[in-house]
Design a protein around this motif. Sequence first.
Motif, PDB file in Angstrom:
ATOM      1  N   PRO A  96      91.300  35.337  67.853  1.00 47.18           N
ATOM      2  CA  PRO A  96      92.299  36.459  67.643  1.00 47.18           C
ATOM      3  C   PRO A  96      91.581  37.583  67.352  1.00 47.18           C
ATOM      4  O   PRO A  96      91.672  38.876  68.043  1.00 47.18           O
ATOM      5  CB  PRO A  96      93.655  36.007  67.041  1.00 47.18           C
ATOM      6  CG  PRO A  96      93.269  34.418  67.264  1.00 47.18           C
ATOM      7  CD  PRO A  96      91.844  34.373  67.041  1.00 47.18           C
ATOM      8  N   PRO A  97      91.107  37.714  65.923  1.00 45.46           N
ATOM      9  CA  PRO A  97      90.480  39.089  65.670  1.00 45.46           C
ATOM     10  C   PRO A  97      89.340  39.787  66.393  1.00 45.46           C
ATOM     11  O   PRO A  97      89.335  40.733  66.766  1.00 45.46           O
ATOM     12  CB  PRO A  97      90.129  38.992  64.082  1.00 45.46           C
ATOM     13  CG  PRO A  97      89.910  37.529  63.984  1.00 45.46           C
ATOM     14  CD  PRO A  97      90.835  36.775  64.850  1.00 45.46           C
ATOM     15  N   MET A  98      88.540  38.787  67.053  1.00 40.95           N
ATOM     16  CA  MET A  98      87.522  39.210  67.928  1.00 40.95           C
ATOM     17  C   MET A  98      88.234  39.821  69.124  1.00 40.95           C
ATOM     18  O   MET A  98      87.665  40.833  69.524  1.00 40.95           O
ATOM     19  CB  MET A  98      86.440  38.063  68.219  1.00 40.95           C
ATOM     20  CG  MET A  98      85.391  38.367  68.854  1.00 40.95           C
ATOM     21  SD  MET A  98      85.541  38.349  70.816  1.00 40.95           S
ATOM     22  CE  MET A  98      84.939  36.546  70.810  1.00 40.95           C
ATOM     23  N   LEU A  99      89.201  39.314  69.865  1.00 43.06           N
ATOM     24  CA  LEU A  99      89.664  39.701  70.974  1.00 43.06           C
ATOM     25  C   LEU A  99      90.436  40.921  70.640  1.00 43.06           C
ATOM     26  O   LEU A  99      90.362  41.880  71.660  1.00 43.06           O
ATOM     27  CB  LEU A  99      90.330  38.659  71.637  1.00 43.06           C
ATOM     28  CG  LEU A  99      89.685  37.392  72.344  1.00 43.06           C
ATOM     29  CD1 LEU A  99      90.895  36.295  72.739  1.00 43.06           C
ATOM     30  CD2 LEU A  99      88.652  37.951  73.361  1.00 43.06           C
ATOM     31  N   ILE A 146      82.534  44.165  73.791  1.00 41.10           N
ATOM     32  CA  ILE A 146      82.580  42.972  73.317  1.00 41.10           C
ATOM     33  C   ILE A 146      81.803  42.847  71.984  1.00 41.10           C
ATOM     34  O   ILE A 146      82.122  42.184  71.076  1.00 41.10           O
ATOM     35  CB  ILE A 146      81.980  41.962  74.362  1.00 41.10           C
ATOM     36  CG1 ILE A 146      82.847  41.754  75.766  1.00 41.10           C
ATOM     37  CG2 ILE A 146      81.390  40.519  73.930  1.00 41.10           C
ATOM     38  CD1 ILE A 146      82.100  41.289  76.907  1.00 41.10           C
ATOM     39  N   THR A 147      80.549  43.840  72.145  1.00 41.74           N
ATOM     40  CA  THR A 147      79.838  43.800  70.963  1.00 41.74           C
ATOM     41  C   THR A 147      80.673  44.478  69.574  1.00 41.74           C
ATOM     42  O   THR A 147      80.486  43.875  68.635  1.00 41.74           O
ATOM     43  CB  THR A 147      78.558  44.756  71.114  1.00 41.74           C
ATOM     44  OG1 THR A 147      77.690  43.945  72.148  1.00 41.74           O
ATOM     45  CG2 THR A 147      77.646  44.826  70.066  1.00 41.74           C
ATOM     46  N   GLY A 149      83.717  44.423  69.200  1.00 46.01           N
ATOM     47  CA  GLY A 149      84.847  43.211  68.840  1.00 46.01           C
ATOM     48  C   GLY A 149      83.911  42.321  68.087  1.00 46.01           C
ATOM     49  O   GLY A 149      84.495  41.694  66.977  1.00 46.01           O
ATOM     50  N   MET A 150      82.761  41.721  68.341  1.00 46.08           N
ATOM     51  CA  MET A 150      82.121  40.930  67.647  1.00 46.08           C
ATOM     52  C   MET A 150      81.820  41.538  66.181  1.00 46.08           C
ATOM     53  O   MET A 150      81.819  40.747  65.211  1.00 46.08           O
ATOM     54  CB  MET A 150      80.728  40.359  68.302  1.00 46.08           C
ATOM     55  CG  MET A 150      81.119  39.481  69.442  1.00 46.08           C
ATOM     56  SD  MET A 150      81.845  38.082  68.879  1.00 46.08           S
ATOM     57  CE  MET A 150      80.314  36.993  67.674  1.00 46.08           C
ATOM     58  N   LEU A 151      81.564  42.789  66.083  1.00 48.97           N
ATOM     59  CA  LEU A 151      81.116  43.224  64.628  1.00 48.97           C
ATOM     60  C   LEU A 151      82.386  43.331  63.883  1.00 48.97           C
ATOM     61  O   LEU A 151      82.411  43.406  62.897  1.00 48.97           O
ATOM     62  CB  LEU A 151      80.439  44.771  65.286  1.00 48.97           C
ATOM     63  CG  LEU A 151      79.134  44.966  65.739  1.00 48.97           C
ATOM     64  CD1 LEU A 151      78.910  46.163  65.991  1.00 48.97           C
ATOM     65  CD2 LEU A 151      77.795  44.076  64.782  1.00 48.97           C
ATOM     66  N   TRP A 152      83.381  43.721  64.738  1.00 51.04           N
ATOM     67  CA  TRP A 152      84.742  43.674  64.036  1.00 51.04           C
ATOM     68  C   TRP A 152      85.115  42.483  63.102  1.00 51.04           C
ATOM     69  O   TRP A 152      85.349  42.184  62.176  1.00 51.04           O
ATOM     70  CB  TRP A 152      85.926  44.238  64.814  1.00 51.04           C
ATOM     71  CG  TRP A 152      87.151  43.948  64.332  1.00 51.04           C
ATOM     72  CD1 TRP A 152      88.223  43.162  64.721  1.00 51.04           C
ATOM     73  CD2 TRP A 152      88.027  44.839  63.272  1.00 51.04           C
ATOM     74  NE1 TRP A 152      89.252  43.201  63.965  1.00 51.04           N
ATOM     75  CE2 TRP A 152      89.177  44.510  63.255  1.00 51.04           C
ATOM     76  CE3 TRP A 152      87.582  46.054  62.660  1.00 51.04           C
ATOM     77  CZ2 TRP A 152      90.057  44.979  62.245  1.00 51.04           C
ATOM     78  CZ3 TRP A 152      88.423  46.718  61.720  1.00 51.04           C
ATOM     79  CH2 TRP A 152      89.776  46.131  61.858  1.00 51.04           C
ATOM     80  N   TRP A 153      84.703  41.390  64.009  1.00 51.51           N
ATOM     81  CA  TRP A 153      85.147  40.106  63.739  1.00 51.51           C
ATOM     82  C   TRP A 153      84.132  39.698  62.440  1.00 51.51           C
ATOM     83  O   TRP A 153      84.368  39.184  61.383  1.00 51.51           O
ATOM     84  CB  TRP A 153      85.076  38.974  64.710  1.00 51.51           C
ATOM     85  CG  TRP A 153      84.802  37.798  64.188  1.00 51.51           C
ATOM     86  CD1 TRP A 153      85.968  36.752  63.784  1.00 51.51           C
ATOM     87  CD2 TRP A 153      83.602  37.006  64.227  1.00 51.51           C
ATOM     88  NE1 TRP A 153      85.342  35.663  63.327  1.00 51.51           N
ATOM     89  CE2 TRP A 153      83.931  35.720  63.625  1.00 51.51           C
ATOM     90  CE3 TRP A 153      82.313  37.114  64.502  1.00 51.51           C
ATOM     91  CZ2 TRP A 153      82.965  34.678  63.330  1.00 51.51           C
ATOM     92  CZ3 TRP A 153      81.142  36.361  64.176  1.00 51.51           C
ATOM     93  CH2 TRP A 153      81.690  35.024  63.518  1.00 51.51           C
ATOM     94  N   GLY A 154      82.893  40.159  62.610  1.00 51.64           N
ATOM     95  CA  GLY A 154      81.893  39.663  61.717  1.00 51.64           C
ATOM     96  C   GLY A 154      82.031  40.286  60.519  1.00 51.64           C
ATOM     97  O   GLY A 154      81.998  39.783  59.322  1.00 51.64           O
ATOM     98  N   TRP A 155      82.484  41.496  60.748  1.00 48.92           N
ATOM     99  CA  TRP A 155      82.732  42.235  59.217  1.00 48.92           C
ATOM    100  C   TRP A 155      83.706  41.562  58.402  1.00 48.92           C
ATOM    101  O   TRP A 155      83.718  41.746  57.181  1.00 48.92           O
ATOM    102  CB  TRP A 155      83.206  43.823  59.614  1.00 48.92           C
ATOM    103  CG  TRP A 155      83.615  44.492  58.387  1.00 48.92           C
ATOM    104  CD1 TRP A 155      82.753  45.050  57.518  1.00 48.92           C
ATOM    105  CD2 TRP A 155      84.837  45.003  58.113  1.00 48.92           C
ATOM    106  NE1 TRP A 155      83.483  45.743  56.674  1.00 48.92           N
ATOM    107  CE2 TRP A 155      84.812  45.868  57.029  1.00 48.92           C
ATOM    108  CE3 TRP A 155      85.982  44.968  58.929  1.00 48.92           C
ATOM    109  CZ2 TRP A 155      85.917  46.447  56.566  1.00 48.92           C
ATOM    110  CZ3 TRP A 155      87.150  45.518  58.122  1.00 48.92           C
ATOM    111  CH2 TRP A 155      87.005  46.391  57.150  1.00 48.92           C
ATOM    112  N   GLN A 156      84.998  41.271  59.131  1.00 47.75           N
ATOM    113  CA  GLN A 156      86.116  40.416  58.528  1.00 47.75           C
ATOM    114  C   GLN A 156      85.769  38.912  57.922  1.00 47.75           C
ATOM    115  O   GLN A 156      86.207  38.444  57.026  1.00 47.75           O
ATOM    116  CB  GLN A 156      87.317  40.392  59.509  1.00 47.75           C
ATOM    117  CG  GLN A 156      87.912  41.711  59.921  1.00 47.75           C
ATOM    118  CD  GLN A 156      88.994  41.613  60.810  1.00 47.75           C
ATOM    119  OE1 GLN A 156      89.142  40.670  61.355  1.00 47.75           O
ATOM    120  NE2 GLN A 156      89.996  42.565  60.586  1.00 47.75           N
TER     121      GLN A 156
END
Length: 161
Positions: A96-99, A146-147, A149-156
């Motif tokens: 969900p956070p990645m999306l 997409i990248t 979103g992945m960076l946002w997820w990875g940061w969290q």
Amino acid sequence: MMIAEILLFLALACLILACITDVVRFEIPDWISIAILVLAVGYGLTQPDFGWWSHLLAIVAMFVLGMLLFGTGVMGGGDVKLLVASSAWTGLSGLPPMLLGVALAGGLLAFLLLVVREGLRQANVPEERLPGMFRAGAPLPYALAITAGMLWWGWQAWPLA
């Protein structure tokens, strides 16, 4: 540098390469998505408590959602494959956070491209002189979103477990 960090770095490099090819050719080569998926499996092998079922279910869920998006013409096949491969990193709880990050970045990308394209049109810049992504009606290079979103997820989610 530890093996896990190398695998993570290589996955990030693949995401950046996907962005470049998507911006230049509106295409994401299959091998990039395959590499991201294989790197996620390799990363999982380095983690004693890796939630294999969670990551597998995230892949299946993203595949089903991706097929719906592809079938309705919302997303291209390369974008869907990149999302499915990326979900191998997030697991179900990270999906969900990645999306959300992907959706927000995609909306911002669409808005910015609309503004830039309209500005270029009003400035009477000939379309043949413009890079592909700035031409009217060109698709969105969604690997950028997409990248993001992945960076946002990875940061969290850092450090990844």
